[in-house]
Scaffold this motif. Sequence first.
Motif, short mmCIF file in Angstrom:
data_model
loop_
_atom_site.label_atom_id
_atom_site.label_comp_id
_atom_site.label_asym_id
_atom_site.label_seq_id
_atom_site.Cartn_x
_atom_site.Cartn_y
_atom_site.Cartn_z
N THR A 48 0.84 -1.20 0.00
CA THR A 48 0.00 0.00 0.00
C THR A 48 0.88 1.26 0.00
OG1 THR A 48 -0.13 0.03 2.42
CG2 THR A 48 -1.85 -1.18 1.22
N TYR A 49 0.28 2.36 -0.43
CA TYR A 49 0.99 3.63 -0.46
C TYR A 49 0.00 4.74 -0.13
CZ TYR A 49 -1.20 4.30 -5.05
OH TYR A 49 -2.10 4.44 -6.06
N SER A 50 0.55 5.87 0.35
CA SER A 50 -0.29 7.01 0.68
C SER A 50 0.59 8.26 0.74
CB SER A 50 -0.98 6.79 2.04
OG SER A 50 -1.76 7.93 2.38
N THR A 51 0.07 9.35 0.16
CA THR A 51 0.80 10.61 0.21
C THR A 51 -0.20 11.74 0.04
OG1 THR A 51 2.68 11.85 -0.68
CG2 THR A 51 1.24 10.77 -2.27
N SER A 52 0.21 12.96 0.33
CA SER A 52 -0.67 14.12 0.17
C SER A 52 -0.23 14.94 -1.04
CB SER A 52 -0.64 15.00 1.44
OG SER A 52 0.67 15.49 1.68
N LEU A 53 -1.19 15.62 -1.65
CA LEU A 53 -0.91 16.42 -2.85
C LEU A 53 -1.73 17.69 -2.81
CD1 LEU A 53 0.44 16.55 -5.70
CD2 LEU A 53 -1.70 15.56 -6.58
N SER A 54 -1.05 18.81 -2.97
CA SER A 54 -1.74 20.10 -3.05
C SER A 54 -2.30 20.29 -4.45
CB SER A 54 -0.78 21.25 -2.71
OG SER A 54 -0.33 21.14 -1.38
N LEU A 55 -3.53 20.83 -4.51
CA LEU A 55 -4.21 20.99 -5.79
C LEU A 55 -4.14 22.43 -6.27
CD1 LEU A 55 -7.44 18.87 -5.11
CD2 LEU A 55 -5.33 18.16 -6.29
N SER A 56 -4.14 22.58 -7.56
CA SER A 56 -4.23 23.90 -8.17
C SER A 56 -5.67 24.15 -8.61
CB SER A 56 -3.31 23.99 -9.40
OG SER A 56 -1.97 23.73 -9.04
N GLU A 57 -6.04 25.41 -8.76
CA GLU A 57 -7.41 25.73 -9.16
C GLU A 57 -7.70 25.15 -10.55
OE1 GLU A 57 -10.34 29.63 -9.79
OE2 GLU A 57 -8.23 29.88 -9.18
N GLY A 58 -8.86 24.54 -10.67
CA GLY A 58 -9.24 23.95 -11.94
C GLY A 58 -8.96 22.45 -11.96
N ASP A 59 -8.75 21.93 -13.17
CA ASP A 59 -8.50 20.49 -13.32
C ASP A 59 -7.07 20.15 -12.92
OD1 ASP A 59 -11.05 19.97 -14.22
OD2 ASP A 59 -10.52 20.21 -16.35
N ASN A 60 -6.90 19.00 -12.25
CA ASN A 60 -5.60 18.51 -11.82
C ASN A 60 -5.43 17.07 -12.29
OD1 ASN A 60 -4.36 20.49 -9.41
ND2 ASN A 60 -6.58 20.63 -9.66
N ASP A 61 -4.37 16.80 -13.06
CA ASP A 61 -4.05 15.44 -13.50
C ASP A 61 -3.14 14.78 -12.47
OD1 ASP A 61 -5.44 15.49 -15.97
OD2 ASP A 61 -3.83 16.72 -16.83
N ILE A 62 -3.52 13.59 -12.08
CA ILE A 62 -2.72 12.81 -11.11
C ILE A 62 -2.31 11.51 -11.80
CG2 ILE A 62 -2.69 11.69 -8.87
CD1 ILE A 62 -4.93 13.64 -8.02
N GLU A 63 -1.00 11.31 -11.96
CA GLU A 63 -0.49 10.09 -12.61
C GLU A 63 0.38 9.32 -11.63
OE1 GLU A 63 1.36 9.00 -16.91
OE2 GLU A 63 2.59 10.34 -15.67
N VAL A 64 0.07 8.03 -11.49
CA VAL A 64 0.85 7.14 -10.61
C VAL A 64 1.55 6.12 -11.51
CG1 VAL A 64 0.79 5.56 -8.66
CG2 VAL A 64 -0.84 7.46 -8.78
N ILE A 65 2.87 5.95 -11.28
CA ILE A 65 3.66 5.02 -12.09
C ILE A 65 4.33 4.02 -11.15
CG2 ILE A 65 5.55 4.76 -13.75
CD1 ILE A 65 5.14 7.69 -14.51
N ALA A 66 4.18 2.73 -11.44
CA ALA A 66 4.83 1.65 -10.68
C ALA A 66 5.79 0.92 -11.60
CB ALA A 66 3.80 0.69 -10.11
N ILE A 67 7.07 0.78 -11.17
CA ILE A 67 8.10 0.09 -11.96
C ILE A 67 8.68 -1.02 -11.10
CG2 ILE A 67 10.23 0.33 -13.27
CD1 ILE A 67 9.61 3.31 -13.53
N ASP A 68 8.61 -2.27 -11.56
CA ASP A 68 9.16 -3.38 -10.76
C ASP A 68 10.64 -3.56 -11.05
OD1 ASP A 68 9.39 -4.76 -13.16
OD2 ASP A 68 7.62 -6.01 -12.83
#
Length: 239
Positions: free
Chosen positions: A203-223
């Motif tokens: 599992t993973y967890s972190t916080s992210l500050s948002l900007s006004e309007g649309d925000n793209d969130i991309e998560v990448i996992a590399i084994d």
Amino acid sequence: MGRSKTRLQRKREKESLRQAVKYLFLIFLSLFLLIKFGLPGLINMATFIGNIRSSNQPIEKQDELAPRPPRLNPLPEATFSAQINVAGFAENGTSVKLYVRGININEIVANNEGEFEFKDVHLRQGENEIYTVAFDDHGNASDDSISYIIVVDNENPELLIDNPKDGDRFFDSDSPITISGSTEEGVSLKINNHFVMVKNDGTYSTSLSLSEGDNDIEVIAIDKAGNETRVAVKVNYTP
């Protein structure tokens, strides 16, 4: 000094006398053999003496010293490719045999600098043990080199984003938001190009500050094998 010189002279005279007696004996013996047995007998006797002298010569011992084990360059723990190059160092001129899963699949001679390289070594899915052995010109074999276990894995890691959901809307004091989810243990994880720690349970967890309007969130996992999975969501924020 005078007495020492006289003794030395006497010693040399005795040596010369012994040598003269020996040569005279050989001459008389040769004449005797020549008269009694003729020239063939003399030749046979000379051959016999030569064989005796040859038998007293020290026998050359065969080289039984084994070469040092080859040294392999570091290899990856895992790869998504079915072919890799295996290189290293051994005693120059030795023949290096490559073993994969206990089977000798190739052989190469180390160059003058002791370098060798096996190119495009085929690996199968799962674990592959790789090691090398060096042989010299006399057939002496070294101990095995250090072995490497390489896992061939071409499956992308699992990756989920549990929070937020795609299309979620946030307002006022909602920012920063928590991004959490799950993936496979041991992967390298990045969220919007920032590394995030993955717990032992994946599992993973972190916080992210948002900007006004649309925000793209991309998560990448590399084994460890280099396989990559990407998951993205878009959220909206109104301050």
